[in-house]
Design a protein around this motif. Structure first.
Motif, PDB file in Angstrom:
ATOM      1  N   LEU A 224       0.823  -1.213   0.000  1.00  0.00           N
ATOM      2  CA  LEU A 224       0.000   0.000   0.000  1.00  0.00           C
ATOM      3  C   LEU A 224       0.859   1.266   0.000  1.00  0.00           C
ATOM      4  O   LEU A 224       0.472   2.283  -0.562  1.00  0.00           O
ATOM      5  CB  LEU A 224      -0.933  -0.001   1.213  1.00  0.00           C
ATOM      6  N   ASP A 225       2.016   1.183   0.646  1.00  0.00           N
ATOM      7  CA  ASP A 225       2.933   2.336   0.704  1.00  0.00           C
ATOM      8  C   ASP A 225       4.364   1.805   0.637  1.00  0.00           C
ATOM      9  O   ASP A 225       4.942   1.404   1.656  1.00  0.00           O
ATOM     10  CB  ASP A 225       2.711   3.119   2.001  1.00  0.00           C
ATOM     11  N   GLY A 226       4.909   1.796  -0.563  1.00  0.00           N
ATOM     12  CA  GLY A 226       6.215   1.191  -0.804  1.00  0.00           C
ATOM     13  C   GLY A 226       7.369   1.867  -0.096  1.00  0.00           C
ATOM     14  O   GLY A 226       8.461   1.293  -0.013  1.00  0.00           O
ATOM     15  N   ALA A 227       7.172   3.074   0.436  1.00  0.00           N
ATOM     16  CA  ALA A 227       8.256   3.782   1.127  1.00  0.00           C
ATOM     17  C   ALA A 227       8.026   3.845   2.642  1.00  0.00           C
ATOM     18  O   ALA A 227       8.712   4.601   3.341  1.00  0.00           O
ATOM     19  CB  ALA A 227       8.395   5.196   0.564  1.00  0.00           C
ATOM     20  N   ASN A 228       7.086   3.062   3.140  1.00  0.00           N
ATOM     21  CA  ASN A 228       6.777   3.097   4.566  1.00  0.00           C
ATOM     22  C   ASN A 228       7.865   2.370   5.356  1.00  0.00           C
ATOM     23  O   ASN A 228       7.992   1.147   5.274  1.00  0.00           O
ATOM     24  CB  ASN A 228       5.403   2.457   4.818  1.00  0.00           C
ATOM     25  N   LEU A 229       8.647   3.109   6.107  1.00  0.00           N
ATOM     26  CA  LEU A 229       9.791   2.537   6.825  1.00  0.00           C
ATOM     27  C   LEU A 229       9.358   1.516   7.875  1.00  0.00           C
ATOM     28  O   LEU A 229      10.011   0.491   8.074  1.00  0.00           O
ATOM     29  CB  LEU A 229      10.607   3.651   7.481  1.00  0.00           C
ATOM     30  N   ARG A 230       8.261   1.810   8.540  1.00  0.00           N
ATOM     31  CA  ARG A 230       7.767   0.893   9.583  1.00  0.00           C
ATOM     32  C   ARG A 230       7.408  -0.462   8.985  1.00  0.00           C
ATOM     33  O   ARG A 230       7.733  -1.511   9.557  1.00  0.00           O
ATOM     34  CB  ARG A 230       6.554   1.534  10.258  1.00  0.00           C
ATOM     35  N   ALA A 231       6.770  -0.451   7.817  1.00  0.00           N
ATOM     36  CA  ALA A 231       6.393  -1.699   7.145  1.00  0.00           C
ATOM     37  C   ALA A 231       7.631  -2.450   6.667  1.00  0.00           C
ATOM     38  O   ALA A 231       7.741  -3.679   6.846  1.00  0.00           O
ATOM     39  CB  ALA A 231       5.473  -1.397   5.965  1.00  0.00           C
ATOM     40  N   LEU A 232       8.583  -1.737   6.077  1.00  0.00           N
ATOM     41  CA  LEU A 232       9.777  -2.383   5.523  1.00  0.00           C
ATOM     42  C   LEU A 232      10.674  -2.954   6.620  1.00  0.00           C
ATOM     43  O   LEU A 232      11.187  -4.075   6.497  1.00  0.00           O
ATOM     44  CB  LEU A 232      10.545  -1.383   4.656  1.00  0.00           C
ATOM     45  N   TRP A 233      10.847  -2.215   7.701  1.00  0.00           N
ATOM     46  CA  TRP A 233      11.638  -2.747   8.812  1.00  0.00           C
ATOM     47  C   TRP A 233      10.931  -3.946   9.461  1.00  0.00           C
ATOM     48  O   TRP A 233      11.584  -4.895   9.917  1.00  0.00           O
ATOM     49  CB  TRP A 233      11.903  -1.667   9.856  1.00  0.00           C
ATOM     50  N   GLY A 234       9.606  -3.901   9.509  1.00  0.00           N
ATOM     51  CA  GLY A 234       8.856  -5.048  10.014  1.00  0.00           C
ATOM     52  C   GLY A 234       9.091  -6.280   9.169  1.00  0.00           C
ATOM     53  O   GLY A 234       9.271  -7.395   9.683  1.00  0.00           O
ATOM     54  N   LEU A 235       9.122  -6.079   7.856  1.00  0.00           N
ATOM     55  CA  LEU A 235       9.405  -7.193   6.939  1.00  0.00           C
ATOM     56  C   LEU A 235      10.807  -7.749   7.164  1.00  0.00           C
ATOM     57  O   LEU A 235      11.008  -8.974   7.164  1.00  0.00           O
ATOM     58  CB  LEU A 235       9.265  -6.722   5.490  1.00  0.00           C
ATOM     59  N   VAL A 236      11.779  -6.868   7.334  1.00  0.00           N
ATOM     60  CA  VAL A 236      13.159  -7.304   7.590  1.00  0.00           C
ATOM     61  C   VAL A 236      13.213  -8.174   8.851  1.00  0.00           C
ATOM     62  O   VAL A 236      13.818  -9.248   8.863  1.00  0.00           O
ATOM     63  CB  VAL A 236      14.100  -6.088   7.730  1.00  0.00           C
ATOM     64  N   ALA A 237      12.556  -7.703   9.934  1.00  0.00           N
ATOM     65  CA  ALA A 237      12.557  -8.445  11.196  1.00  0.00           C
ATOM     66  C   ALA A 237      11.877  -9.805  11.046  1.00  0.00           C
ATOM     67  O   ALA A 237      12.371 -10.826  11.549  1.00  0.00           O
ATOM     68  CB  ALA A 237      11.869  -7.622  12.278  1.00  0.00           C
ATOM     69  N   CYS A 238      10.740  -9.827  10.335  1.00  0.00           N
ATOM     70  CA  CYS A 238      10.016 -11.087  10.111  1.00  0.00           C
ATOM     71  C   CYS A 238      10.854 -12.067   9.295  1.00  0.00           C
ATOM     72  O   CYS A 238      10.935 -13.260   9.616  1.00  0.00           O
ATOM     73  CB  CYS A 238       8.691 -10.831   9.390  1.00  0.00           C
TER      74      CYS A 238
END
Length: 292
Positions: A224-238
């Protein structure tokens, strides 16, 4: 609402015009603007001018002034307005609720609770009083009572997303993460494109160990938001947690590819934000460590 329009109305009201002050108070009610100091300043001036100048607005303004005075601890105006409203509407449930708010302003929680419970006993569908009771429990630090009251409310008004959110936040405050997960599931049903709901849900799932579902919701947020840092860092952690948990060759390869893609997206996001800033450099250094 245009900020300039509101500022112009304040300026007109400050000139001393009763009509302008009345219009300002109407505007604040309509747009739910919370500035009790302003309400008390202009509302009290209007009430001093007498009921005739206000016409049919007098009782509405009086209630507005009462609420502002109760919040600000202005006893004189709070007591005056409540006395006049009670005299005019002796059997009104709305005025009865104001009596509860008066007790709250005096920190007389037991008496306020009695008033609200009495109203709800006669009119259980009164959502405003339900919410007032919940707010009172929270304000007085009675979190278990607030949770119980919210659950009772949701048994009847299960589509109220605002209250589901409130319950979720209370469960988070108490460390009851699994129950908070359920609340945010409900919130996503009500508003499936809310980034706040999706990301909070994903983080709760991660915290409770449901890594695969958490990854899916972090992925949805990133979609939904390709530049959302919170989402991307969450993906990295997962991805890191899943790679550590499942080391089968095929699964690990898929996760490594996803991780590589996610890290690249993060680098691009920080670059677009000007990655040399105070937070950018440490973040890029961490990404370098993650990708090695």
């Amino acid at each position: 609402m245009e900020p300039r329009q509101y500022e112009a109305m304040i300026a007109k009201a400050q000139s001393g015009s009763a009509t302008s002050a009345t219009e300002l108070l109407q505007f604040m009610r309509t747009h739910k603007i919370h500035q009790p100091e302003l309400v008390l300043l202009h509302g009290a001036r209007l009430l001093k001018g007498g009921a005739r100048a206000l016409g049919n607005e007098v009782w509405t303004v009086m209630e507005q002034v009462f609420l502002a005075a109760a919040e600000l601890g202005c006893d004189q105006w709070r007591d005056y307005c409540l006395k006049e409203l009670t005299k005019k509407f002796p059997s009104s449930l709305r005025v009865e609720r104001l009596k509860g708010i008066e007790k709250e302003s005096l920190a007389d929680w037991k008496e306020a609770e009695k008033i609200y419970q009495k109203i709800l006993a006669g009119k259980p569908e009164d959502t405003v009083t339900h919410k007032r009771l919940i707010a009172m429990y929270k304000q007085s630090g009675k979190v278990p009572e607030a949770i119980e009251s919210i659950n009772t409310y949701l048994e009847t008004f299960s589509t109220d997303s605002e209250v589901w959110h409130e319950l979720g936040e209370l469960y988070l405050e108490c460390g009851m993460l699994q129950r908070a997960v359920f609340c945010f599931e409900e919130l996503i049903v009500h508003n499936p494109r809310s980034m706040y709901n999706i990301l909070t849900y994903a983080e709760l799932l991660y915290s409770t160990g449901d890594l695969e579902t958490s990854r899916k919701y972090f992925s949805l947020a990133a979609y939904l938001d390709g530049a959302n840092l919170r989402a991307l860092w969450g993906l990295v952690a997962c991805n890191m947690a899943l790679m550590e948990k499942d080391k089968t060759r095929e699964k690990s390869k898929q996760l490594q590819e996803l991780q590589k893609f996610t890290v690249q997206r993060l680098r691009t996001a920080y670059k677009d934000l000007g990655g040399s800033g105070a937070h950018g450099k440490p973040a890029l250094n961490l990404l370098a460590a993650v990708s090695t």
